[in-house]
Design an enzyme around this catalytic site. Structure first.
Site, short mmCIF file in Angstrom:
data_model
loop_
_atom_site.label_atom_id
_atom_site.label_comp_id
_atom_site.label_asym_id
_atom_site.label_seq_id
_atom_site.Cartn_x
_atom_site.Cartn_y
_atom_site.Cartn_z
N LYS A 105 0.87 -1.19 0.00
CA LYS A 105 0.00 0.00 0.00
C LYS A 105 0.91 1.25 0.00
O LYS A 105 1.60 1.53 0.96
CB LYS A 105 -0.90 0.03 1.25
CG LYS A 105 -1.84 1.24 1.26
CD LYS A 105 -1.67 2.00 2.53
CE LYS A 105 -2.01 3.44 2.58
NZ LYS A 105 -1.86 4.34 1.50
N GLU A 149 9.59 17.63 14.25
CA GLU A 149 9.89 17.40 12.83
C GLU A 149 8.98 18.29 11.98
O GLU A 149 7.76 18.21 12.07
CB GLU A 149 9.65 15.93 12.47
CG GLU A 149 10.07 15.64 11.04
CD GLU A 149 9.79 14.22 10.57
OE1 GLU A 149 8.66 13.74 10.77
OE2 GLU A 149 10.71 13.59 10.00
N GLY A 183 6.90 5.96 7.72
CA GLY A 183 6.04 7.14 7.69
C GLY A 183 6.25 7.95 8.95
O GLY A 183 7.33 7.92 9.56
N GLY A 184 5.22 8.68 9.34
CA GLY A 184 5.33 9.57 10.50
C GLY A 184 5.05 8.84 11.80
O GLY A 184 4.49 7.73 11.82
N CYS A 200 13.66 11.98 5.46
CA CYS A 200 13.64 11.65 6.89
C CYS A 200 14.99 11.96 7.51
O CYS A 200 15.09 12.19 8.71
CB CYS A 200 13.27 10.19 7.09
SG CYS A 200 14.22 9.11 6.04
N GLU A 253 9.85 2.58 10.56
CA GLU A 253 10.89 3.59 10.24
C GLU A 253 10.16 4.93 10.24
O GLU A 253 9.34 5.18 9.35
CB GLU A 253 11.48 3.33 8.85
CG GLU A 253 12.23 2.03 8.70
CD GLU A 253 13.57 2.05 9.39
OE1 GLU A 253 14.07 3.14 9.73
OE2 GLU A 253 14.11 0.96 9.62
P1 NAP Z 1 2.39 9.15 6.96
O1 NAP Z 1 1.34 10.16 6.89
O2 NAP Z 1 2.66 8.53 8.29
O3 NAP Z 1 2.02 8.04 5.87
C1 NAP Z 1 2.87 6.96 5.59
C2 NAP Z 1 2.05 5.84 4.99
O4 NAP Z 1 1.16 5.32 5.98
C3 NAP Z 1 1.15 6.27 3.83
O5 NAP Z 1 1.05 5.20 2.92
C4 NAP Z 1 -0.17 6.51 4.52
O6 NAP Z 1 -1.28 6.43 3.64
C5 NAP Z 1 -0.18 5.39 5.53
N1 NAP Z 1 -1.00 5.60 6.72
C6 NAP Z 1 -1.41 6.76 7.25
N2 NAP Z 1 -2.13 6.53 8.37
C7 NAP Z 1 -2.18 5.20 8.53
C8 NAP Z 1 -2.77 4.33 9.50
N3 NAP Z 1 -3.46 4.83 10.53
N4 NAP Z 1 -2.62 3.00 9.36
C9 NAP Z 1 -1.91 2.49 8.33
N5 NAP Z 1 -1.33 3.25 7.38
C10 NAP Z 1 -1.45 4.59 7.49
O7 NAP Z 1 3.81 9.72 6.47
P2 NAP Z 1 4.12 10.53 5.15
O8 NAP Z 1 3.58 11.91 5.33
O9 NAP Z 1 3.74 9.74 3.97
O10 NAP Z 1 5.74 10.56 5.20
C11 NAP Z 1 6.44 11.48 5.96
C12 NAP Z 1 6.98 10.85 7.24
O11 NAP Z 1 7.71 9.67 6.91
C13 NAP Z 1 7.96 11.76 7.94
O12 NAP Z 1 7.70 11.72 9.32
C14 NAP Z 1 9.31 11.12 7.64
O13 NAP Z 1 10.31 11.39 8.58
C15 NAP Z 1 8.95 9.68 7.61
N6 NAP Z 1 9.95 8.88 6.87
C16 NAP Z 1 10.78 8.07 7.58
C17 NAP Z 1 11.76 7.33 6.93
C18 NAP Z 1 12.67 6.42 7.68
O14 NAP Z 1 13.24 5.52 7.06
N7 NAP Z 1 12.87 6.58 8.98
C19 NAP Z 1 11.88 7.44 5.54
C20 NAP Z 1 11.03 8.29 4.85
C21 NAP Z 1 10.05 9.01 5.53
P3 NAP Z 1 -1.88 7.74 2.94
O15 NAP Z 1 -0.82 8.28 2.06
O16 NAP Z 1 -3.04 7.22 2.20
O17 NAP Z 1 -2.24 8.69 4.04
#
Ligand code: NAP
Length: 495
Positions: free
Chosen positions: A177, A385, A230-231, A286, A252
């Protein structure tokens, strides 16, 4: 909704399907706000079908020799290499990173798929001596089963491939997904594996919102491992839901990555590193540099260098190879970043930028000026962040204070120290609470053959990339072969 853009479906059991009457959503080019393509808003029923397909495909994929699985990955790497220019362009158009970085995203995917293909001829276990005679002890790796891969938008091909290639080589089947706003990049990724000959059901793809598709995946009892990037907020939700079923959840998450700039640093070198670390990918990595912790002896000089250099830094069309920084990824991103800039204006001193960019091309997209705040440690902008082109600069008296400040956040992904003092460099490797430490290099720049991940709220202890990437997707089975032809009791028989 009548749409002028191409429509894509879900990929389930080796077929592209668009469930009749399905709701749809579109992705948008953040540099122009033009719609790019339309995707199915997947439902819990779609997830059920995808997991069923993955579950059905698992036994045969598990039985496929790992080197044969590796051959399919090599084919995927070759196909993606052929498509690199086109897919890199899609990355830039859908996510907004400049074209060099869009191509880099794809190259990172290729590198990792190739690296994991080689793992098909390793997947090492251990042989370990037994305490008993004529007894042979070893470990083997076995796949987990059906895994869910949930990915963010900032590395829209690389992060999916980090998960998919590692899960495939180890014999798992997948439901993937992607982030909703980079669904076209994700579709391109799936098409590559389809063309490479991944058998039907081994890789399944369901677009749709995190709340619906993500939650349904995490709650499906047939999925034993969830790999999530993700976040923190979504990550915590996934972790808690997964915990109820005692699932393995690999997280992550975010970062608040510091560069520590010491008084003996090579300042011109650090300047380029800080610029790239803070404003590359519009600060949406990230590992982006979001804090610059500077020794007081070089503070004024370095800030002057940085602001003068920024005045020559071009923000604009991400498809133009001369552009240094493109738009931020979406309307939501722009809104959040501008809110943080307003918070910063109240609690810190704005040194550079601090606005939405307007006029010309800027009016068509989501462009935010590279922004620098001078701040005390402890403000919100210095600890939370932001995930945008906003750098908090903090003045410190010495190395010890720099480390205290660097470590006093809830995250611990990347970190960097600029110094010419080799002893201090090695101390920093010990002292910095982070999964990654760079010496005399920016906080960004992961290489696929090395582990990637963080400490504290950046994750829950696992690592992606490198050879350890396979740990996430394998169970270790311990095997004892007793060829003594008698009952031997460990810890009890002494001779
Ligand atoms: P996000 O809002 O947390 O979304 C990440 C993924 O999770 C998306 O596919 C999202 O779907 C899905 N998602 C959202 N809520 C969910 C839930 N309750 N249950 C299951 N899946 C859910 O993060 P983002 O805005 O895409 O990415 C930015 C964040 O990612 C930042 O905090 C960044 O630091 C972090 N990141 C971390 C790394 C690492 O390796 N540590 C690498 C890259 C990014 P939708 O898109 O449909 O909302």
């Amino acid at each position: 909704m009548a749409s002028q853009v191409p429509e894509y479906g879900l990929f389930i059991g080796g077929k592209w399907v668009s469930p009749p009457g399905a709701q749809r959503f579109e992705t948008v080019n953040p540099a122009t706000k033009e719609p790019l393509a339309s995707f199915v808003s997947g439902t819990a029923a779609d997830v059920d079908r995808a997991v069923t397909a993955a579950h059905g495909a698992f036994p045969a994929w598990k039985e496929t020799p790992a080197p044969k699985r590796g051959d399919i990955l090599l084919a995927a790497a070759r196909i993606l290499t052929e498509r690199k220019a086109a897919v890199g362009r899609v990355v830039t158009q859908e996510m907004g990173k400049v074209i060099g970085e869009g191509l880099g995203d794809v190259q990172e995917s290729i590198d990792f798929i190739e690296y994991m293909a080689g793992e098909g001829r390793r997947l090492f276990g251990e042989t370990v001596p037994s305490e008993l005679r004529r007894k042979f002890c070893l470990t083997v790796r076995q796949p987990k089963g059906v895994v869910a891969c949930i990915t963010p938008w900032n590395f829209p091909t690389a992060i999916p491939n980090w998960k998919i290639a590692a899960a495939l080589i180890t014999g798992n089947t997948i439901v993937f997904k992607p982030a909703s706003n980079t669904a076209l990049c994700a579709t391109e990724v799936v098409k590559v594996y389809e063309a490479a000959g991944v058998p039907p059901g081994v890789l399944n793809f369901v677009t749709g919102s995190g709340g619906v598709v993500g939650t349904a995946l995490v709650e499906d009892p047939r999925i034993r491992t969830v790999s999530f990037t993700g976040g923190v907020e979504a990550g915590r939700d996934v972790y808690v839901r997964g915990a109820k079923q005692l699932k393995m959840v690999h997280l992550e998450l975010g970062g608040k990555n510091p560069v520590l700039l010491m008084e003996d640093a090579d300042l011109p070198l650090a300047l380029e590193g800080v610029l790239f670390g803070a404003f590359g990918t519009s600060g949406q990595r990230c590992t982006a540099t979001s804090r610059l912790i500077v020794h007081e002896k070089v503070y004024d000089q370095f800030l002057t260098m940085l602001t003068e250099r920024l005045a020559r830094f071009s923000v604009g069309d991400p498809l133009d190879p001369r552009t240094g920084m493109g738009p931020v990824a979406s309307a939501d991103q722009e809104k959040k970043i501008l809110e943080y800039i307003e918070i910063g204006k109240k609690e810190a001193k704005l040194r550079y930028g601090g606005t939405k960019l307007t006029g010309g091309i800027y009016d068509r997209g989501y462009f935010v000026a590279p922004t620098i705040f001078e701040t005390e440690h402890g403000t919100r902008i210095s600890k939370e962040e932001i995930f945008g082109p906003v750098l908090s600069v903090i003045r410190v008296r010495d190395y010890d204070e720099a480390v205290r400040v660097a470590n006093d956040v809830t995250y611990g992904l990347s970190s960097s120290l600029y110094t010419r003092d080799v002893n201090r460099a090695f101390r920093a490797i010990d002292d910095l609470e982070a999964g990654i430490t760079y010496i005399n290099a920016p906080t960004i720049g992961a290489e696929v053959q090395l582990p990637f991940g963080g400490v504290k709220n950046t994750g829950n202890g696992g690592r992606e990339a490198g050879s350890v990437a396979i740990d996430e997707f394998t169970e270790i089975k311990t095997v004892f072969v007793d060829f003594s032809a008698k009952l031997q009791k460990a810890q009890i028989d002494s001779e």
